[in-house]
Design a protein around this motif. Structure first.
Motif, PDB file in Angstrom:
ATOM      1  N   HIS A   1      -4.456  -1.769   8.210  1.00 22.88           N
ATOM      2  CA  HIS A   1      -4.715  -0.555   7.441  1.00 22.88           C
ATOM      3  C   HIS A   1      -3.460   0.314   7.361  1.00 22.88           C
ATOM      4  CE1 HIS A   1      -8.774  -1.733   8.711  1.00 22.88           C
ATOM      5  NE2 HIS A   1      -9.274  -0.929   7.780  1.00 22.88           N
TER       6      HIS A   1
ATOM      7  N   LEU B   1       0.827  -1.209   0.000  1.00 20.24           N
ATOM      8  CA  LEU B   1       0.000   0.000   0.000  1.00 20.24           C
ATOM      9  C   LEU B   1       0.862   1.261   0.000  1.00 20.24           C
ATOM     10  CD1 LEU B   1      -2.914  -0.817   2.504  1.00 20.24           C
ATOM     11  CD2 LEU B   1      -2.951  -0.865   0.002  1.00 20.24           C
TER      12      LEU B   1
ATOM     13  N   ALA C   1       0.706   4.290  -2.639  1.00 16.58           N
ATOM     14  CA  ALA C   1       0.484   5.678  -2.222  1.00 16.58           C
ATOM     15  C   ALA C   1       1.581   6.594  -2.740  1.00 16.58           C
ATOM     16  CB  ALA C   1       0.413   5.752  -0.695  1.00 16.58           C
TER      17      ALA C   1
ATOM     18  N   ARG D   1      -6.647   2.992   4.642  1.00 18.77           N
ATOM     19  CA  ARG D   1      -6.727   2.046   3.537  1.00 18.77           C
ATOM     20  C   ARG D   1      -6.519   0.624   4.033  1.00 18.77           C
ATOM     21  NH1 ARG D   1      -3.445   4.850  -1.556  1.00 18.77           N
ATOM     22  NH2 ARG D   1      -4.735   6.745  -1.653  1.00 18.77           N
TER      23      ARG D   1
ATOM     24  N   GLU E   1      -7.989   9.044   5.104  1.00 21.13           N
ATOM     25  CA  GLU E   1      -8.555   7.712   4.915  1.00 21.13           C
ATOM     26  C   GLU E   1      -7.672   6.679   5.606  1.00 21.13           C
ATOM     27  OE1 GLU E   1      -8.309   5.935   0.956  1.00 21.13           O
ATOM     28  OE2 GLU E   1      -7.019   7.597   0.324  1.00 21.13           O
TER      29      GLU E   1
ATOM     30  N   ARG F   1     -10.512  -7.027   2.278  1.00 22.29           N
ATOM     31  CA  ARG F   1     -11.942  -6.747   2.443  1.00 22.29           C
ATOM     32  C   ARG F   1     -12.656  -8.053   2.741  1.00 22.29           C
ATOM     33  NH1 ARG F   1     -12.859  -5.020  -2.261  1.00 22.29           N
ATOM     34  NH2 ARG F   1     -13.655  -6.970  -3.112  1.00 22.29           N
TER      35      ARG F   1
END
Length: 641
Positions: free
Chosen positions: A303, A68, A72, A328, A326, A332
């Motif tokens: 996250h 992630l 980003a 992330r 946020e 899920r």
């Protein structure tokens, strides 16, 4: 009147013109889109791996966070990456790395090999950083190539344990493609409760101040030499009133002038998110406390926190013109299925691979054998063989440890709470009968606590059990539909069962202790409290084997410096391992010391448990399968009374 109206009209037009002029100036002024990335409460969940069950876990892992982070940075190269504490303790990889001799002077802790490769910019300390002692922590902190900051932890002589603040000088690209030099001030805070939670490891060596008072001392100077200030608070949002040395002081911290972005943790929650939606001072959808953009990025690498700041240069100073926040997720959940949202970063996997493989081999060591399954699926129905086994091991340790001491003749009890009873869908103990490995024992006791003994009265024991019994919601005796039994806001690790006693719990009565631990009026829920069949007198004294956290914390009624009788050097987990090895084969654990009261009529109740309980519901008399519960859980019920 017309003159007055004319003057007001003129002033209004002038104000509007000034505002419009400033906005036009801001649009023309240099702007920088600064992205602040953060992790918190990683607890050494570096790999996406469940060491307790020897399988992939798609819900966790710094190696997934690394993916992630890479995404980003591709979206916006103007990134800073911070860690918010509780990094070095929490899973078997942590215990393996902290074992004696595994981190000699000058060695690089494996997690910092990963984080250095991810190019972290700064970090702060959490309370769990101190669990293995100061000597280990100081050796570990030689490894990161990024600074640690913490403003409220001091050495006993007054020197900072780590620097209170730092200023990062970085170059970022503005909206016109021009390089801009910015100074990013960073300040950090840890919970002052370290002084009680790890008293035996830190007393006399460090002190811990109130985070807000420390911020008042250090923020003005940091603000003066910084363009942007980021606060790393290893704490969260307290719904109660502000008090000194508050564990979760984010609201008070956000009120102080000079903070542009706030990174939270410690509570293992997510912000933006629904958990804080009903707090009047928190915009849980936008991720703000007051005007301060704020993020909390879950736990165990679930996250990545993202705060995007729109910076504009105004009269030679940079100011925040807007923000987006946020958290992330790496995965899920859709019912029983967990879908990965990012791939593990190969370089991070390679960096941790040697320690990961060694931990798996270490966890596979045989320890003994279980004659019956041991699980924590049905804790809330009073069936808890996992806790019963730990209590049996602690009692065995206590008998040997206290022999020959002045406390040997006191009645001996043991207190233990279920460490894993559904905080997440996978957080359950589920050990089959047959051979038992070290990873199974680690699943029974996941914390690096040491054994302690408290000398308590019957009145204090009753209060302790009342404190535990707030885990249940207050039930309506006249209900005909299944009622929710468990208050999920009270963690299962606060639901102590005290072996050696017998007692009943009446959840139709209101709890004697509220969610925040404060005492309420009422008769309480604990009835028929007995030792060897006799009612426990309020003044009678007992010895209770427990853990260092319970003994030091001060959150458990009765636990205090005065009640602490003995502190052992051994980990509770090691006491369990020794017990199993000595027994060789463990028979079915004893029954739980508590059960619910009998009621005039039956009350249907329900609670969520793990999916692995589906085939085991019939093993507990009176339980019935209802169906699917909260996503990822199974719902079971029974008739109370």
């Amino acid at each position: 009147m017309s003159a007055s109206l004319s003057r007001r009209t003129f002033l209004g037009a002038a104000g509007a013109l000034a505002l419009e002029t400033r906005e036009l100036h801001a649009q023309a002024a240099p702007r920088v889109k600064l992205r602040i990335l953060s992790t918190t409460d990683l607890h050494m969940f570096v790999m996406d791996w469940d060491y307790y069950h020897a399988k992939i876990d798609p819900n966790v892992g710094l190696v997934k966070i690394a993916g992630l982070v890479a995404q980003a940075r591709r979206e916006n190269p103007n990134c800073l990456l911070f860690d918010n504490g509780d990094l070095l303790q929490g899973d078997p990889l942590a215990d393996y790395c902290a074992a004696p001799g595994r981190l000699p002077d000058g060695a690089l802790h494996p997690v910092y090999d990963v984080m250095n490769g991810m190019r972290y910019d700064a970090a702060t300390l959490g309370n769990h950083e101190f669990n293995y002692g100061l000597a280990f922590l100081e050796r570990a902190l030689n490894g990161p190539k990024f600074p640690y900051v913490c403003a409220n932890i001091l050495r006993t002589g007054g020197e900072s344990f780590v620097p209170p603040t730092t200023v990062l000088e970085r170059s970022f690209v503005d909206s016109a493609g021009v390089q801009r030099a910015l100074r990013i001030g960073v300040i950090g805070f840890a919970p002052p409760q370290i002084m009680s939670w790890d008293k035996s490891r830190v007393e006399g060596r460090i002190t811990a101040d109130d985070a807000v008072e420390a911020a008042r001392r250090h923020l003005p100077a940091l603000r003066e030499k910084s363009d942007v200030v980021v606060a790393l608070l290893h704490g969260g949002i307290d719904f109660g009133p502000r008090d000194q040395r508050q564990e979760n002081p984010a609201l008070a911290l956000a009120e102080l002038p000079g903070i542009d972005a706030l990174v939270l943790g410690h509570q293992h929650r997510v912000l933006p998110g629904p958990w804080f939606a009903n707090h009047p001072e928190v915009d849980a959808q936008a991720g703000k406390i007051g005007a301060v953009p704020t993020v909390m990025a879950g736990f165990w690498g679930s996250h990545l926190g993202v705060i995007d700041l729109d910076l504009v240069e105004d009269a030679g100073r940079w100011r925040v013109a807007g923000s987006q926040v946020e958290a992330r997720p790496i995965a899920r959940r859709d019912g029983d299925h967990v879908a990965a949202l990012v791939e593990a970063e190969a370089s991070a996997v390679a960096a941790i691979a040697p320690a990961h493989r060694a931990t798996i081999a270490w966890m596979d060591q045989p320890v003994g054998e279980f004659a019956a399954p041991v699980n924590s699926f049905f804790v809330w129905a009073g069936h808890d063989p996992a806790t019963a086994l730990v209590n049996a091991a602690q009692l065995d340790y206590g008998r040997r440890w206290l022999a020959g001491t002045p406390h040997a003749d006191l009645p001996l009890l043991s207190a233990m709470a279920p460490n894993k009873a559904g905080f997440t869908p996978n957080a359950f103990v589920d050990i089959a009968s047959g051979p038992v490995a070290l990873r199974d024992v680690a699943d029974l006791y996941i914390y690096a606590n040491t054994v302690a003994a408290l000398k308590l009265t019957g009145a204090q024991l009753r209060d302790w059990l009342e404190f535990s019994a707030r885990a249940f919601l207050t039930l309506r005796p006249d209900a005909t539909e299944p009622q929710e039994l468990v208050d999920r806001s009270t963690p299962s690790y606060n639901f102590d069962a005290i072996a050696g006693l017998t007692y009943r719990i009446d959840p139709t009565r209101p709890p004697l202790f509220q969610r925040n631990g404060s005492r309420a009026a009422g008769a309480g829920r604990i009835v028929e409290l007995r030792y060897q069949g006799e009612e426990v007198a309020p003044e009678r004294e007992f010895m209770v084997i427990t853990n260092s956290h319970r003994a030091d914390a001060g959150k458990t009624p009765g636990a205090s410096a005065a009640s602490l009788a003995l502190s052992a050097p051994d980990l509770n987990r090691d006491a369990i391992v020794d017990f199993i090895r000595a027994q060789g084969r463990i028979a079915a654990p004893a029954a739980s010391p508590w059960r619910f009261v009998d009621l005039p009529s039956k009350i249907p109740v329900a609670f969520d448990t793990g999916l692995g309980a589906r085939e085991k519901v019939g093993e507990v008399a009176g339980l019935r399968l209802i169906g699917d519960g909260t996503p990822g859980y199974l719902r079971v019920g029974f008739d109370l009374g």
